[in-house]
Design a protein around this motif. Structure first.
Motif, short mmCIF file in Angstrom:
data_model
loop_
_atom_site.label_atom_id
_atom_site.label_comp_id
_atom_site.label_asym_id
_atom_site.label_seq_id
_atom_site.Cartn_x
_atom_site.Cartn_y
_atom_site.Cartn_z
N TRP A 217 0.86 -1.31 0.01
CA TRP A 217 0.11 0.03 0.03
C TRP A 217 0.93 1.27 0.02
CZ3 TRP A 217 -2.30 2.66 4.72
CH2 TRP A 217 -3.29 3.65 4.53
N ARG A 218 0.57 2.05 -1.03
CA ARG A 218 1.36 3.49 -1.04
C ARG A 218 0.45 4.50 -0.69
NH1 ARG A 218 3.10 -0.16 -4.85
NH2 ARG A 218 1.43 0.30 -6.24
N PRO A 219 0.28 4.93 0.37
CA PRO A 219 -0.75 5.98 0.85
C PRO A 219 -0.49 7.30 0.54
CG PRO A 219 0.50 5.07 2.76
CD PRO A 219 1.06 4.34 1.69
N PHE A 220 0.89 7.61 0.29
CA PHE A 220 1.13 9.07 0.12
C PHE A 220 1.67 9.40 -1.50
CE2 PHE A 220 2.11 8.39 4.68
CZ PHE A 220 0.83 8.74 5.21
N ALA A 221 1.77 10.53 -1.73
CA ALA A 221 2.51 10.63 -3.05
C ALA A 221 3.98 10.37 -2.84
CB ALA A 221 2.22 12.12 -3.30
N ASP A 222 4.61 10.54 -1.73
CA ASP A 222 5.99 10.22 -1.39
C ASP A 222 6.34 8.67 -1.69
OD1 ASP A 222 8.70 11.09 -1.05
OD2 ASP A 222 8.19 11.62 1.27
N ASP A 223 7.60 8.47 -1.69
CA ASP A 223 7.95 7.02 -1.90
C ASP A 223 7.94 6.49 -0.45
OD1 ASP A 223 8.79 4.46 -2.83
OD2 ASP A 223 10.58 5.43 -3.74
N PHE A 224 6.62 5.94 0.03
CA PHE A 224 6.36 5.40 1.17
C PHE A 224 5.23 4.16 0.96
CE2 PHE A 224 3.88 4.82 5.03
CZ PHE A 224 4.57 5.35 5.94
N THR A 225 5.93 3.06 1.44
CA THR A 225 5.29 1.79 1.09
C THR A 225 5.05 0.88 2.24
OG1 THR A 225 6.23 1.55 -1.01
CG2 THR A 225 5.13 -0.55 -0.40
N LEU A 226 3.73 0.43 2.68
CA LEU A 226 3.60 -0.41 3.68
C LEU A 226 3.43 -1.95 3.01
CD1 LEU A 226 1.16 1.52 5.99
CD2 LEU A 226 3.47 0.74 6.50
N SER A 227 3.94 -3.07 3.61
CA SER A 227 3.69 -4.08 2.81
C SER A 227 3.55 -5.22 4.11
CB SER A 227 4.90 -4.52 1.98
OG SER A 227 6.13 -4.57 2.50
N ALA A 228 2.99 -6.41 3.56
CA ALA A 228 2.72 -7.53 4.18
C ALA A 228 2.61 -8.67 3.59
CB ALA A 228 1.55 -7.35 5.26
N ASP A 229 2.90 -9.99 4.04
CA ASP A 229 2.92 -11.06 3.35
C ASP A 229 2.75 -12.36 4.37
OD1 ASP A 229 5.59 -12.86 3.62
OD2 ASP A 229 6.24 -10.73 3.44
N VAL A 230 1.93 -13.22 3.59
CA VAL A 230 1.49 -14.38 4.58
C VAL A 230 2.05 -15.52 3.53
CG1 VAL A 230 -0.38 -15.77 5.60
CG2 VAL A 230 -0.42 -13.21 5.76
N THR A 231 2.94 -16.62 4.21
CA THR A 231 3.17 -17.86 3.73
C THR A 231 2.68 -19.00 4.30
OG1 THR A 231 5.13 -16.95 2.88
CG2 THR A 231 5.07 -19.15 2.97
N HIS A 232 1.86 -19.85 3.66
CA HIS A 232 1.06 -21.03 4.20
C HIS A 232 1.84 -22.32 3.83
CE1 HIS A 232 -1.86 -23.29 6.21
NE2 HIS A 232 -1.86 -24.13 5.14
N TRP A 233 2.30 -23.32 4.42
CA TRP A 233 2.84 -24.59 4.02
C TRP A 233 1.83 -25.50 4.34
CZ3 TRP A 233 5.75 -20.86 6.43
CH2 TRP A 233 7.01 -20.48 5.71
N PHE A 234 1.35 -26.30 3.28
CA PHE A 234 0.00 -27.08 3.63
C PHE A 234 0.80 -28.73 4.29
CE2 PHE A 234 -1.42 -24.34 0.50
CZ PHE A 234 -2.66 -24.07 0.75
N LYS A 235 -0.23 -29.39 4.73
CA LYS A 235 0.14 -30.54 5.45
C LYS A 235 0.87 -31.35 4.18
CE LYS A 235 -1.86 -34.87 7.48
NZ LYS A 235 -3.08 -35.51 7.98
N PRO A 236 1.93 -32.01 4.49
CA PRO A 236 2.65 -32.68 3.48
C PRO A 236 2.32 -34.16 3.55
CG PRO A 236 4.13 -32.52 5.15
CD PRO A 236 2.78 -31.65 5.57
N ASP A 237 2.18 -34.78 2.16
CA ASP A 237 2.02 -36.17 1.87
C ASP A 237 3.12 -37.03 2.10
OD1 ASP A 237 0.92 -38.69 1.30
OD2 ASP A 237 0.78 -37.98 -1.12
#
Length: 743
Positions: A640-660
């Motif tokens: 998300w870049r809320p301002f005209a300035d070079d300002f960025t908020l970021s988030a990431d979620v990683t999910h590993w599923f149950k292995p076989d």
């Protein structure tokens, strides 16, 4: 089910593959932005770019949808000449500095790349587990690691350490090619190729200046801090460039997720550790004339460490013998020459000569008189030329080249003044390769056909062993991309890769440990990998709004690795040391199948990223997972870049599923252990601010504030190859703050 998912995804993309709507009047501004970025030396510095934009064009931050996305970057590793990742008929990713600074180690930063898995370690810089499409630590000869075109070893035939010996702050770009399509780099590209490129002097200089100083300080709450400084000079009309970079980092005990309960009670899960990491780098450049350059660089990376004996697996040190005092060093000297005169499509020449040294030496702090050193020394030459020409309406790119490498390994193990012989060392590798890569473009560049191949001649010899191992191999590759409509491209690739046996596999002999008596096998054959890849990419402008962008790429792969080399135990045999005999043999093959999906969406103020990957590897004889099971993984990122300035908020979620899992259990010393049977999730957040309009001249255009939290909710993660009782649960929550300033 995987093929069904692939077909559904293709059908979905085709349903949207109508021609894109006409661009609105922001196109002139987009063209102006491209020219401004080029004028700013590709630094993408917002202040410099803003100054060069017309008054009626918006600030750079509103052009997020016009900047290259993760899927539009140019990879130079896949084919040795540049090609858009979206149009590369294989699986490749390109990372830039902004992708690497969320972690202090490059291996941890690469964990975001589909097909790359990390973990099952204690988080030390000197010992980090990794795999690329199924292979990595413990099978490093099936993955190629390079910096500035020079190969290096991750673990130096010592399972006590693992790492790339690269510094993220020095890297301009990291290319990751998964699978067997990176054939032009020779033997070992079965898992994939990681190729990094170091920065030049201009990457540390503010736009419009001839010289500059860059500094950085970073603090991580999980017991780590680092600082670096660089001085660079590159006069815009001068002939010479100079870069000097120095960095110091220190890392203490590392907190893992959770607590440990054993016979001694319950305690925090902490890995004993003290590491001092020094990096120095010098690069000189001489611009002889237009398109004519000579450069010389020297890279020195060293870790002084106090750890357990195995830096990946042993969290604590020995009460009786104290710490293991170790030093891991990597030194590369590279001389590179490029010749690409303007207006000459027949000459784009690159020549390189190098010499490298990597070693790991260690011994106990007390109680045991031990000196142990693993050494890897190399020198080599490479030459390649790219030619571009047309025959009628057909465009061509033809790359031809050759390389040679001489590599020498040695192991020195002295216990109580007595040296032990490994019998497979000292040894020497001599590898000669000739390669060719041709691309033809048909039907107004809608159809691209890539034909490539490499011939390798390799020789292995061991001191005091009469039998050498030498052989040769030709590895072919065919790739096709076809633009069905504007933005929608079908992709297909077939490639073969190989791995020659190492001297340790052909020549190990005698009681190398207390468990087995090794027997040599000079008749080993090379492992070979045959792999098919197929999929599509789709890029669309104006999907939901006039100035947004959507990119996606899906690749399905399937193939077989034949003549896998494994250590085979002759159960029931009795050696002179009362241990069992073992020998490396070509025993079976492994089928490898999976897919990788990547999606990216960007508009003026926000964007997102999604990936999903699946990998399955099974033994062709038993049908069981080999070398282990792998967990499907999904990753979702938002920015998300809320301002005209070079300002960025970021988030990431990683999910590993149950292995076989198959097998589901492991029996060791009479105890049954279950492999991982659950799923895991981890979350990261980051704030990046590069002021351009803060009205504070000291900050604007020359400063970056960076802060974030890795593993926000302090959640554990075990790799699919781990057992459920493993204490290697991943690094705990880490808050980091970084400040960078250029002068």
């Amino acid at each position: 089910m995987k093929c069904t998912a692939l077909a559904a995804a293709i059908a979905l993309a085709l349903s949207f593959s109508t021609p894109a709507r006409a661009q609105d009047d922001t196109t002139p501004c987009a063209d102006a932005l491209a020219k401004a970025r080029e004028a700013c030396r590709a630094s993408d510095d917002a202040a410099c770019i803003t100054q060069r934009l017309p008054d009626d064009c918006p600030a750079p931050s509103t052009f997020a949808a016009n900047a290259p996305s993760e899927l539009e970057r140019i990879t130079v590793v896949g084919t040795r000449f540049g090609i858009d990742v979206q149009k590369y008929p294989g699986s490749a990713s390109v990372l830039v500095p902004e992708d690497l600074d969320d972690h202090v180690d490059i291996i941890q930063a690469l964990a975001k790349v589909p097909g790359v898995d990390t973990g099952n370690d204690n988080g030390r810089a000197i010992g980090q587990g990794f795999s690329i499409r199924g292979f990595g630590h413990g099978s490093e000869s099936r993955v190629i690691l390079m910096q500035d075109g020079v190969r290096r070893s991750a673990n130096l035939f010592a399972n006590q350490v693992a790492g790339f010996s690269m510094d993220s702050d020095l890297l301009k770009q990291v290319d990751v090619v998964r699978g067997s399509s990176g054939i032009t780099y020779g033997g070992g590209a079965i898992g994939g190729v990681v190729g990094s490129t170091t920065k030049d002097a201009t990457d540390f200089i503010l736009p419009g200046r001839d010289w500059g100083v860059a500094t950085n300080y970073r603090f991580d709450s999980n017991n780590q801090y680092q600082a670096h400084a660089a001085f660079a000079a590159a006069p815009q009309n001068g002939r010479f460039e100079f870069l000097a970079f120095a960095k110091y980092a220190e890392r203490g005990d590392l907190e893992q997720v959770g607590r440990i309960t054993d016979a001694n009670g319950t305690r925090d899960n902490v890995a004993d550790n003290h590491e001092e990491i020094d990096t120095t780098f010098v690069k000189l450049g001489w611009n002889i004339g237009e398109g004519h350059k000579l450069s010389l660089s020297h890279f020195d990376y060293r870790i002084d460490a106090r750890t357990g004996w195995n830096s990946l697996y042993h969290a604590t040190t020995s009460p009786a013998n104290g710490d293991v005092l170790g030093e891991r060093i990597q030194k590369d000297t590279v001389l590179a020459y490029t010749l690409n005169p303007a207006g000459n499509p027949w000459l784009d020449l690159t020549a390189r000569a190098y010499r490298t040294e990597g070693f790991y030496e260690r011994g106990y702090e007390r109680g045991v008189d031990l000196y142990y050193k693993n050494l890897d020394e190399r020198w080599g030459l490479s030459l390649q030329n790219l030619m571009q020409f047309d025959t009628g309406t057909i465009g061509h790119r033809l790359l031809v080249g050759a390389d040679f490498e001489n590599r020498e390994e040695d192991g020195i193990y002295i216990l109580d003044g007595v040296r032990t012989s490994f019998n497979s060392m000292p040894n020497r590798y001599r590898d000669l390769g000739l390669f060719l890569q041709h691309e033809s473009r048909w039907l107004d560049d809608r159809l691209a056909v890539q034909l490539g191949g490499r011939y390798d001649r390799f020789d292995r010899e061991v001191q005091n062993v009469s039998e050498d191992y030498d052989n040769n191999r030709f590895s072919p590759r065919v790739g096709v991309s076809y633009a069905v409509t504007d933005g929608f491209t079908l992709l297909a690739n077939y490639s073969e890769a190989f791995r020659a046996p190492t001297p340790h596999e052909t020549s190990s002999e005698g009681p190398l440990n207390i468990y087995y008596w090794y027997q040599p096998n000079p008749d080993l054959k090379s492992e070979t990998s045959s792999e098919y890849e197929a999929g599509f990419s789709w890029s669309r402008r104006g999907l939901l709004t006039a100035n947004d962008r959507f990119d996606t790429k899906l690749m399905y792969f399937t193939g077989r690795i034949d003549d896998m080399i494994r250590l085979v135990v002759d159960y029931g045999s009795v050696s002179p040391a009362d241990s069992e005999y073992v020998r490396y043999e070509n025993v079976d093959g492994v089928d490898r199948e999976g897919f990788e999906l990547e999606m990216s969406y960007d508009r003026d103020r926000w964007g997102g990223y999604f990936s999903y990957e699946s990998l399955d590897m099974t033994d062709v004889v038993t049908g069981r997972k080999s070398p282990s099971a792998f967990a499907d993984r999904a990753r979702l990122g938002l920015r998300w870049r809320p301002f005209a300035d070079d300002f960025t908020l970021s988030a990431d979620v990683t999910h590993w599923f149950k292995p076989d899992q198959d097998p589901e259990t492991l029996v060791s010393a009479g105890t049954t252990y279950w492999y991982v049977r659950e799923s895991f999730t981890q979350t990261n957040v980051q704030l990046r601010w590069r002021p351009t309009s803060s009205h504070v001249p000291f900050f604007d255009g020359s400063t970056q504030f960076l802060m974030g939290i890795n593993n926000v909710f302090n959640q554990e993660r075990l790799t699919a190859s781990s057992v459920e009782t493993s204490t290697r649960t991943g690094l705990g929550r880490n808050l980091y703050i970084s400040l960078s300033k250029q002068f």
